[in-house]
Design a protein around this motif. Structure first.
Motif, PDB file in Angstrom:
ATOM      1  N   VAL A  84       3.005   4.916   8.251  1.00  0.00           N
ATOM      2  CA  VAL A  84       2.891   5.464   9.602  1.00  0.00           C
ATOM      3  C   VAL A  84       3.260   6.946   9.652  1.00  0.00           C
ATOM      4  O   VAL A  84       3.067   7.596  10.670  1.00  0.00           O
ATOM      5  CB  VAL A  84       3.766   4.665  10.596  1.00  0.00           C
ATOM      6  CG1 VAL A  84       3.312   3.215  10.642  1.00  0.00           C
ATOM      7  CG2 VAL A  84       5.238   4.753  10.232  1.00  0.00           C
ATOM      8  N   GLY A 118      -3.226   3.056  -9.325  1.00  0.00           N
ATOM      9  CA  GLY A 118      -4.447   2.959  -8.519  1.00  0.00           C
ATOM     10  C   GLY A 118      -4.444   1.671  -7.728  1.00  0.00           C
ATOM     11  O   GLY A 118      -3.974   0.628  -8.206  1.00  0.00           O
ATOM     12  N   ARG A 119      -4.889   1.757  -6.487  1.00  0.00           N
ATOM     13  CA  ARG A 119      -4.917   0.576  -5.626  1.00  0.00           C
ATOM     14  C   ARG A 119      -5.958   0.769  -4.538  1.00  0.00           C
ATOM     15  O   ARG A 119      -6.524   1.845  -4.396  1.00  0.00           O
ATOM     16  CB  ARG A 119      -3.540   0.363  -5.011  1.00  0.00           C
ATOM     17  CG  ARG A 119      -3.100   1.512  -4.146  1.00  0.00           C
ATOM     18  CD  ARG A 119      -1.755   1.322  -3.411  1.00  0.00           C
ATOM     19  NE  ARG A 119      -0.966   0.224  -3.842  1.00  0.00           N
ATOM     20  CZ  ARG A 119       0.370   0.243  -3.991  1.00  0.00           C
ATOM     21  NH1 ARG A 119       1.027   1.378  -3.738  1.00  0.00           N
ATOM     22  NH2 ARG A 119       1.032  -0.810  -4.352  1.00  0.00           N
ATOM     23  N   LEU A 120      -6.184  -0.315  -3.779  1.00  0.00           N
ATOM     24  CA  LEU A 120      -7.134  -0.272  -2.663  1.00  0.00           C
ATOM     25  C   LEU A 120      -6.380  -0.196  -1.343  1.00  0.00           C
ATOM     26  O   LEU A 120      -5.233  -0.632  -1.250  1.00  0.00           O
ATOM     27  CB  LEU A 120      -8.009  -1.532  -2.668  1.00  0.00           C
ATOM     28  CG  LEU A 120      -8.827  -1.768  -3.931  1.00  0.00           C
ATOM     29  CD1 LEU A 120      -9.544  -3.119  -3.835  1.00  0.00           C
ATOM     30  CD2 LEU A 120      -9.837  -0.643  -4.123  1.00  0.00           C
ATOM     31  N   ASP A 121      -7.034   0.311  -0.335  1.00  0.00           N
ATOM     32  CA  ASP A 121      -6.474   0.326   1.009  1.00  0.00           C
ATOM     33  C   ASP A 121      -6.174  -1.115   1.444  1.00  0.00           C
ATOM     34  O   ASP A 121      -7.033  -2.001   1.374  1.00  0.00           O
ATOM     35  CB  ASP A 121      -7.482   0.965   1.966  1.00  0.00           C
ATOM     36  CG  ASP A 121      -6.966   1.025   3.384  1.00  0.00           C
ATOM     37  OD1 ASP A 121      -6.329   2.035   3.713  1.00  0.00           O
ATOM     38  OD2 ASP A 121      -7.185   0.065   4.150  1.00  0.00           O
ATOM     39  N   ASP A 161       0.844  -1.189   0.000  1.00  0.00           N
ATOM     40  CA  ASP A 161       0.000   0.000   0.000  1.00  0.00           C
ATOM     41  C   ASP A 161       0.882   1.243   0.000  1.00  0.00           C
ATOM     42  O   ASP A 161       2.089   1.165   0.262  1.00  0.00           O
ATOM     43  CB  ASP A 161      -0.930   0.018   1.225  1.00  0.00           C
ATOM     44  CG  ASP A 161      -2.193   0.840   0.973  1.00  0.00           C
ATOM     45  OD1 ASP A 161      -2.299   1.483  -0.083  1.00  0.00           O
ATOM     46  OD2 ASP A 161      -3.083   0.828   1.844  1.00  0.00           O
ATOM     47  N   SER A 162       0.295   2.364  -0.302  1.00  0.00           N
ATOM     48  CA  SER A 162       1.000   3.642  -0.269  1.00  0.00           C
ATOM     49  C   SER A 162      -0.043   4.736  -0.201  1.00  0.00           C
ATOM     50  O   SER A 162      -1.218   4.509  -0.495  1.00  0.00           O
ATOM     51  CB  SER A 162       1.853   3.826  -1.522  1.00  0.00           C
ATOM     52  OG  SER A 162       1.012   3.856  -2.662  1.00  0.00           O
ATOM     53  N   LEU A 163       0.393   5.924   0.186  1.00  0.00           N
ATOM     54  CA  LEU A 163      -0.533   7.062   0.249  1.00  0.00           C
ATOM     55  C   LEU A 163      -0.357   7.961  -0.973  1.00  0.00           C
ATOM     56  O   LEU A 163      -0.534   9.171  -0.906  1.00  0.00           O
ATOM     57  CB  LEU A 163      -0.335   7.828   1.551  1.00  0.00           C
ATOM     58  CG  LEU A 163      -0.723   7.030   2.801  1.00  0.00           C
ATOM     59  CD1 LEU A 163      -0.390   7.808   4.067  1.00  0.00           C
ATOM     60  CD2 LEU A 163      -2.209   6.670   2.785  1.00  0.00           C
ATOM     61  N   GLY A 164       0.000   7.344  -2.087  1.00  0.00           N
ATOM     62  CA  GLY A 164       0.107   8.078  -3.344  1.00  0.00           C
ATOM     63  C   GLY A 164       0.023   7.084  -4.486  1.00  0.00           C
ATOM     64  O   GLY A 164       0.011   5.868  -4.271  1.00  0.00           O
ATOM     65  N   LEU A 165      -0.034   7.627  -5.678  1.00  0.00           N
ATOM     66  CA  LEU A 165      -0.105   6.777  -6.863  1.00  0.00           C
ATOM     67  C   LEU A 165       1.226   6.044  -7.046  1.00  0.00           C
ATOM     68  O   LEU A 165       2.285   6.606  -6.771  1.00  0.00           O
ATOM     69  CB  LEU A 165      -0.371   7.699  -8.059  1.00  0.00           C
ATOM     70  CG  LEU A 165      -1.297   7.236  -9.176  1.00  0.00           C
ATOM     71  CD1 LEU A 165      -2.578   6.604  -8.658  1.00  0.00           C
ATOM     72  CD2 LEU A 165      -1.630   8.433 -10.073  1.00  0.00           C
TER      73      LEU A 165
END
Lengths: 459, 401
Positions: free
Chosen positions: B106, B80-83, B59-63
């Protein structure tokens, strides 16, 4: 009789952390084990309910400086349970409260977009705000928000989330293996949004979800809350469980919609209600009395009184008369971590409670039961079905969010007895007609926003 | 150091259509399905069929981007991805034994929220939850939150004083974060819920604890709103490539993912982390060290290398990775893993180059091969992730002895 009968919308509220939930009953199950959530969700889906609802709290409630221990304490993370429930249900809407004060839009937007993808279009968000430093002690920013700014925060938070969700129109992913084009548009997800509460820009990383955005609920009764709902919500979660109060509220809120270019059916009004069923009217009344005694134990009655009097009353006997000491209105609130119910009507409440206790010769516990515990609908399944139907047809609501008093089986009897009667009356679905929660609620699919409009709205 | 008789631990790292950027173009891949629950449920079921210890979800908090510093504007790769936490929750009820370790950033998130999310993942999975700690030094991700400025430091500058300062800040915060997670998980004693009808008390509030954490980046009062999870503390994992992150593994994690490219490097990394573990006073605790490997697997000799070449041909330059890349048969991979294990690694996290192909070759090729060599389990021996990893259920720090 020319007017067609309105269809009723029904939802199940997972029993929460207040004294409505009876944990002391032998039939009361786990409040945290996943099987309890599965049981209630499957019952609601079997009964063709619109959605299941989960509340949230971000700090354990305290009374008199100590964690309140008389009601259910502890609950799961809203998003995580809803995502897991998506695996064991197919159609049921999955609604949860998420706080706009102690979250950031980017994260909440991706969580709701993900939940909507993972449930194939069944996510809903009850937008709440809190402002208190008490809750803030669990978060990075602490209690940064002034009380009067909370609706601004909520409105701007919701707008920011909408900007993020709309940064994907829904047609960007081509995924053409032959040509090697995955995205049609290199700018997919791009956003920039700057208002008083937020200054954010970049790329949102969850492509558009089946519903486009979660169904939006608003809970709260204030003038600002009503206006916020009229401008931005799809449904409003109220506490007006009586016919007269319901009709007044319904007329007021629906009347505000035109100002926002919205039609009355674009905002559903759903009061949270309780119920007790019995084989006969007197059987139901007797059960209801019993439930109220379970909900208000002696210690719970004292705790209630302490909240009204705003002082320690632990030395008083719940089976004895009301205390003769005066309330402490000017002191710091004895309760923290729940809505502050003190106000101008506090004096009035004390005066009324004293008068009622005097006149009916009630003990503290009897008084608290009489004043706080009454269930919304009590009767035989026939009687309750009729009352629910009349309530909706009289435009006191568009349906109900039912809060059973028992976890997890508190909805079983309602599903088995009342729902078939509502179906017979032709006012409740016998099968789901659509797949998304918007479908169930009769809300039209959202139009896809043009990104040019969005950047205009954001500036 | 030679490998003890203890069998190897095996995990799979799930990300998009696989770790090779052109994986989504492979036959049999339906790239439009990547955002749907059925895709992830099928991968989890396959991993569980292979008796793997756990699956991680990226996961990541960006594209996603091919650049370390920000978006790359590319349209020819999966974006694009899901949480990941919610994806793990969505597949938890559909699996029984597989551990689920979503990654979570975090740097910009709230430890209070993540603590209850992972605790809840543990409740809904019956004790199979973990989380992989990720830090984010990307300016673009900071701008998504708009609450904090991070200095611009390129990968090449990480060894500079400014780079080291940033690393120390980010990983120091991560260590604080994990401390808060663990304290919140312990903030309810296991038997805090009493339902004592006689006194009207649902909980014994003396068994709920304020955690009173105060740090540079956050202060958290507690207790959690969520009761202690089934495992007591879910499993904490972290990926580490350098001394500062090695220290995070040594001080704070239960599982470290490392990226040696040969056995000598593996031995060095293991020695360094074990040394730091000792210094951190955790010498007596089990901290797993898994090597990450990108894998192209085919039964037929030469086939995997051909596939790798074909996939690379779709890129401007051949695919490289922080982890070693393996292309070969399952039997050859089993040799490599056994060889690596001699350097003190306790397990491996395999990153399938393509999904589901290379995952299926792990479960139907590599796993039977390791089983023949008595190096991998033949049935799940425990119902919790800690159980599978041989980690004890931690005592509660707040409980009176």
């Amino acid at each position: 009789m020319s007017k067609p009968r309105k269809q009723i919308h029904l939802a199940a509220h997972f029993p929460g952390v207040n004294n409505t939930t009876v944990w002391s009953d032998p039939a009361a199950g786990s409040q945290i084990g996943f099987s309890s959530f599965v049981h209630l969700a499957r019952t609601a889906e079997r009964a063709k309910f619109d959605f299941l609802f989960l509340a949230e709290g971000l700090r354990l409630r305290e009374q008199g400086g100590r964690i309140h221990d008389l009601d259910v304490v502890g609950r799961p993370d809203t998003f995580t349970v809803l995502a897991a429930l998506a695996a064991v249900t197919d159609r049921l809407g999955l609604a949860g409260t998420i706080n706009s004060t102690f979250n950031e839009p980017y994260e909440v937007a991706r969580q709701f977009a993900s939940l909507d993808h993972l449930s194939a279009g069944r996510a809903a968000w009850n937008v709440v705000t809190s402002w208190d430093e008490f809750t803030g002690e669990n978060f990075r920013r602490g209690g940064y928000l002034a009380r009067e700014d909370r609706y601004e925060r909520a409105a701007q938070f919701l707008t920011a989330v909408t900007v993020l969700l709309d940064s994907w129109r829904g047609d960007e992913i081509v995924a053409d293996q032959e040509s090697g084009t995955f995205l049609r548009d290199a700018d997919a997800g791009q956003f920039a949004h700057r208002v008083a509460q937020f200054d954010i820009s970049g790329h949102f990383n969850v492509p558009r979800s089946p519903q486009g955005r979660p169904v939006i609920f608003q809970a709260g009764d204030s003038e600002q809350g009503r206006e916020f709902a009229a401008s931005a919500a799809d449904a409003i979660f109220t506490r007006h469980g009586t016919l007269e109060a319901g009709k007044a509220f319904y007329a007021d809120v629906k009347g505000r919609l035109a100002r926002y270019g919205r039609s009355p059916q674009e905002l559903l009004i759903l009061p949270g209600v309780t119920f007790v069923l019995g084989d006969t009217p007197s059987d139901a009344e007797e059960k209801a009395r019993l439930v109220r005694r379970q909900q208000v134990s002696g210690p719970t009655a004292i705790a209630f009184l302490e909240r009204v009097w705003n002082r320690d009353l632990s030395a008083y006997d719940p089976e004895g008369p009301l205390p003769d000491v005066e309330p402490l209105f000017d002191a710091d609130p004895i309760v923290r971590g729940r809505a502050d119910s003190r106000g101008q009507d506090q004096l009035e409440t004390v005066a009324r409670w004293r008068a009622v206790a005097e006149q009916d010769k009630l003990s503290i516990r009897e008084l608290v039961i009489a004043e706080t515990g009454r269930q919304s609908f009590v009767g035989t399944p026939q009687h309750v079905a009729q009352a629910l139907d009349e309530f909706v047809q009289a435009d006191a609501s568009d349906g109900f969010i039912l809060a059973p008093h028992l976890t997890p089986g508190g909805l079983d009897e309602f599903a088995d007895t009342v729902v078939p009667l509502l179906q017979e009356r032709g006012v409740f679905r016998t099968e789901y007609e659509g797949t998304t929660l918007r479908d169930h609620l009769g809300l039209a699919p959202l139009p896809v926003q043009d990104r040019a409009d969005l950047s205009g709205a954001a500036s | 150091m030679s490998r003890s008789a203890a069998p190897l631990h095996l995990a799979v790292a799930l990300d998009g259509a696989g770790w090779h950027p052109a994986a989504w173009r492979e036959p049999g891949v339906r790239p439009a399905d990547l955002l749907g629950a059925p895709y992830w449920a099928a991968l989890a079921a396959e991993a569980e069929r292979g008796l793997l210890d756990f699956a991680t979800i990226e996961d990541s908090l960006g594209l996603q981007s091919s650049l370390p510093t920000g978006p790359d504007g590319r349209t020819d790769q999966v974006r694009g991805r899901l949480d990941a936490v919610l994806t793990a929750a969505r597949i938890a009820p559909l699996t029984k034994n597989l551990g689920l370790i979503p990654s979570a950033v975090v740097t910009h998130t709230e430890p209070f929220h993540l603590s209850k999310a992972v605790a809840t993942l543990d409740h809904v999975s019956g004790g199979r939850a973990g989380m992989q700690v990720r830090v984010s030094g990307r300016q673009e991700e900071a701008a998504h939150f708009g609450r904090r400025r991070l200095p611009q430091v390129s990968l090449a500058e990480l060894d500079s004083p400014a780079g080291q300062e940033l690393l120390l800040e980010l990983f120091g915060e991560a260590a604080d974060y994990v401390e808060v997670l663990r304290r919140l998980w312990d903030s309810w004693e296991d038997d805090a819920e009493i339902r004592d009808v006689a006194t009207g008390r649902f909980i014994d509030r003396d068994k709920l604890h304020y955690i009173d954490f105060t740090g540079r980046h956050f202060s958290v009062k507690g207790p959690s709103i969520t009761p202690r999870p089934p495992q007591g503390q879910p499993v904490v994992a972290a990926l580490a490539h350098a001394p500062v992150p090695f220290r995070l593994v040594a001080t704070s994690a239960d599982v470290g993912f490392v990226t040696p490219h040969d056995t000598a490097q593996a031995a060095e990394i293991v020695a360094e982390i074990r040394d730091q573990q000792e210094q951190a006073g955790r010498g007596g605790e089990t901290v797993h060290l898994f090597a990450d490997l990108v894998v192209f697997l085919d039964e037929e000799a030469g086939r995997a290398a051909e596939r790798r070449a074909r996939l690379d041909a779709a890129l401007d330059a051949p695919y490289t990775s922080d982890a070693a890349i393996f292309a070969g048969t399952p039997a050859e991979l089993a040799d490599v893993l056994e060889d690596f294990a001699h350097s003190g690694l306790t397990g491996f996290r395999l990153r399938p180059a393509t999904l589901p192909h290379d995952l299926a070759r792990i479960t139907d090729g590599l796993v039977p091969e390791l089983q023949r060599r008595a190096a991998f389990r033949t049935a799940y021996e425990a119902g919790t992730l800690r159980g599978l990893l041989g980690l004890p259920r931690p005592a509660n720090r707040y409980a009176a002895a």
